[in-house]
Design a protein around this motif. Structure first.
Motif, short mmCIF file in Angstrom:
data_model
loop_
_atom_site.label_atom_id
_atom_site.label_comp_id
_atom_site.label_asym_id
_atom_site.label_seq_id
_atom_site.Cartn_x
_atom_site.Cartn_y
_atom_site.Cartn_z
N PHE A 33 38.53 50.54 58.61
CA PHE A 33 38.94 50.48 60.01
C PHE A 33 39.84 49.26 60.27
N SER A 34 39.50 48.11 59.62
CA SER A 34 40.26 46.88 59.86
C SER A 34 41.52 46.78 59.01
N THR A 35 41.73 47.73 58.11
CA THR A 35 42.95 47.73 57.29
C THR A 35 43.79 48.97 57.61
N ALA A 36 43.45 50.08 56.99
CA ALA A 36 44.24 51.30 57.18
C ALA A 36 44.17 51.80 58.63
N GLY A 37 42.97 51.73 59.24
CA GLY A 37 42.81 52.24 60.60
C GLY A 37 43.68 51.52 61.61
N GLN A 38 43.58 50.21 61.63
CA GLN A 38 44.37 49.46 62.61
C GLN A 38 45.86 49.49 62.29
N THR A 39 46.22 49.60 61.00
CA THR A 39 47.64 49.71 60.63
C THR A 39 48.25 51.00 61.18
N LEU A 40 47.52 52.10 61.00
CA LEU A 40 48.00 53.38 61.54
C LEU A 40 48.11 53.35 63.06
N PHE A 41 47.17 52.66 63.70
CA PHE A 41 47.21 52.57 65.15
C PHE A 41 48.42 51.76 65.62
N VAL A 42 48.72 50.67 64.91
CA VAL A 42 49.89 49.85 65.26
C VAL A 42 51.17 50.68 65.09
N ILE A 43 51.24 51.45 64.01
CA ILE A 43 52.41 52.31 63.80
C ILE A 43 52.54 53.31 64.94
N TYR A 44 51.39 53.88 65.36
CA TYR A 44 51.39 54.83 66.48
C TYR A 44 51.93 54.17 67.75
N SER A 49 55.90 54.06 71.99
CA SER A 49 56.34 53.23 73.11
C SER A 49 57.57 52.43 72.70
N THR A 50 58.09 51.71 73.65
CA THR A 50 59.29 50.89 73.36
C THR A 50 59.01 49.44 73.69
N PRO A 51 58.18 48.78 72.86
CA PRO A 51 57.88 47.37 73.13
C PRO A 51 59.09 46.48 72.86
N SER A 52 59.05 45.30 73.42
CA SER A 52 60.13 44.33 73.20
C SER A 52 60.07 43.82 71.77
N ALA A 53 61.12 43.10 71.40
CA ALA A 53 61.17 42.54 70.05
C ALA A 53 60.00 41.59 69.82
N ALA A 54 59.67 40.80 70.86
CA ALA A 54 58.55 39.87 70.75
C ALA A 54 57.23 40.64 70.60
N GLY A 55 57.12 41.76 71.35
CA GLY A 55 55.91 42.58 71.25
C GLY A 55 55.75 43.19 69.87
N ALA A 57 57.01 42.00 67.05
CA ALA A 57 56.68 40.92 66.13
C ALA A 57 55.21 40.53 66.24
N GLY A 58 54.71 40.45 67.48
CA GLY A 58 53.31 40.08 67.70
C GLY A 58 52.35 41.09 67.09
N LEU A 59 52.65 42.39 67.31
CA LEU A 59 51.79 43.44 66.76
C LEU A 59 51.78 43.41 65.23
N LEU A 60 52.97 43.22 64.64
CA LEU A 60 53.07 43.19 63.18
C LEU A 60 52.34 41.99 62.59
N VAL A 61 52.51 40.83 63.23
CA VAL A 61 51.82 39.62 62.74
C VAL A 61 50.30 39.80 62.83
N LEU A 62 49.85 40.35 63.97
CA LEU A 62 48.42 40.56 64.16
C LEU A 62 47.87 41.56 63.13
#
Length: 359
Positions: A33-44, A49-55, A57-62
């Motif tokens: 859940f903390s690896t593949a699960g959350q990665t797939l959710f971030v990709i979703y 949606s259309t987050p900003s560049a900062a958003g 970057a934040g999601l990817l870093v997290l």
């Protein structure tokens, strides 16, 4: 036998225990859940949606940070084992005398251990032997699973001696049990009536035990305050998440509900079969042909299960409930033990006997 346990051997034992724990369903689920699960959710989230560049970057870093920490925690078992040993020492939970010479003795029905000024002993039937398949045997005490001692492979003079260690202790425990069993067999009165006579193979035992575990939810034994609290908390989380309409909240609530109720979910899944098959392997030496007779000893208020080489008594007062299962009955005993009877005869009588014993 005499031996010493080195710090490196102890750390390796702890490391193997950590590796075994991470294979369990709940830790494995959390890891995925903390690896593949959350990665797939971030990709979703990024695609839907259309987050900003900062958003972004934040999601990817997290996401990368969470994945990295999960991988580090999952695979760095050796450093964690060393840290755990340091903690045990600092809190005084492992004596410095543990590193001295150990003397393990098996005398008749008793097994004993001594190192330094420490000594302990118990009946051999209370000991469970586990081979960690790497460097040691763990001797633990029955249901509590508290460690009695650690016997490293280095304690043995040869490979055949090491390989036969667990079997020698197991056979010693079986012989002690059989001696006690004969006393139970001899005490069965001549007028004791046979309530049931049946035989089991592993598959039929698995089927009846699965039915018994699931049928337990028709008794109050399964519905403890904790069970009800976990179920209520799960329903509240799911209802709140669904009402919010947020996908992340719903997924989180589902994951939380699974974790909170995993013990009960396992009973209704194929996973319960692993536990039952393990129990069946432990019972096989006592009932090698699977044939069992159940006697009723009214004078002593007990039922006696008699096999070809072993028999055991069950006081009626220790029986918490009796339920019908397909093809037989399930009798719920103390310590979460379940006796299944593969026979439809006399079930109503057994239920009446247990009810009367409960008074």
């Amino acid at each position: 036998m005499n031996y010493k346990v080195s710090e490196e051997e102890y750390i390796t034992v702890l490391e193997q225990q950590l590796k075994q724990k991470r294979k369990r369903p709940v830790p494995l689920f959390l890891f995925l859940f903390s690896t593949a699960g959350q990665t797939l959710f971030v990709i979703y989230l990024l695609l839907s949606s259309t987050p900003s560049a900062a958003g972004i970057a934040g999601l990817l870093v997290l996401s990368v940070s969470l994945t990295g920490l999960s991988l580090l925690n999952f695979f760095s078992t050796r450093p964690r084992a060393k840290k755990y040993l340091s903690m045990l020492r600092s809190k005084g939970r492992i004596s410095e005398e543990f590193w001295k010479l150990h003397t393990l003795k098996l005398e008749d029905e008793t097994i004993s251990i001594q190192f330094g000024s420490y000594s302990n002993s118990c009946e051999i039937t209370q000991i469970r032997v586990t081979d960690n398949k790497t460097n040691a045997y763990l001797l633990s005490l029955g249901k509590s699973q508290s460690v009695f001692d650690i016997v490293p492979y280095s304690a043995f003079g040869s490979e055949p001696q090491r390989a036969g260690f667990a079997e020698r202790l197991r056979q010693a425990a079986i012989q002690v049990s059989l001696r006690g069993s004969e006393a139970v067999r001899d005490s069965i009165p001549p007028d004791a009536r046979v309530l049931a006579e049946f035989s089991y193979d592993e598959d039929s035992y698995l089927k009846d035990q699965q039915s018994a575990f699931r049928r337990m939810f028709t008794t109050k034994l399964a519905w403890t305050p904790l069970t009800i609290l976990l179920l209520a908390a799960s329903c509240f989380l799911l209802a709140y998440a669904i009402s919010s309409g947020r996908v992340l909240s719903i997924l989180t609530a589902v994951a939380a509900a699974v974790l909170l109720n995993f013990h009960y979910i396992r009973i209704f899944s194929p996973l319960i079969g692993r536990r039952i098959r393990r129990d069946a392997r432990e019972l096989r030496p006592y009932f090698p042909d699977g044939k069992i007779k159940i006697y009723l000893d009214k004078a002593k208020g007990q039922m006696v299960a008699v096999g070809s080489v072993y028999c055991i008594s069950f006081p009626l007062s220790d029986m918490k409930a009796v339920r019908r299962i397909p093809g037989g009955a399930a009798i719920y005993l103390n310590q979460n033990l379940i006796l299944t009877i593969s026979s439809m005869e006399n079930i109503s009588e057994i239920q009446s006997l247990v009810q009367n014993a409960k008074g």
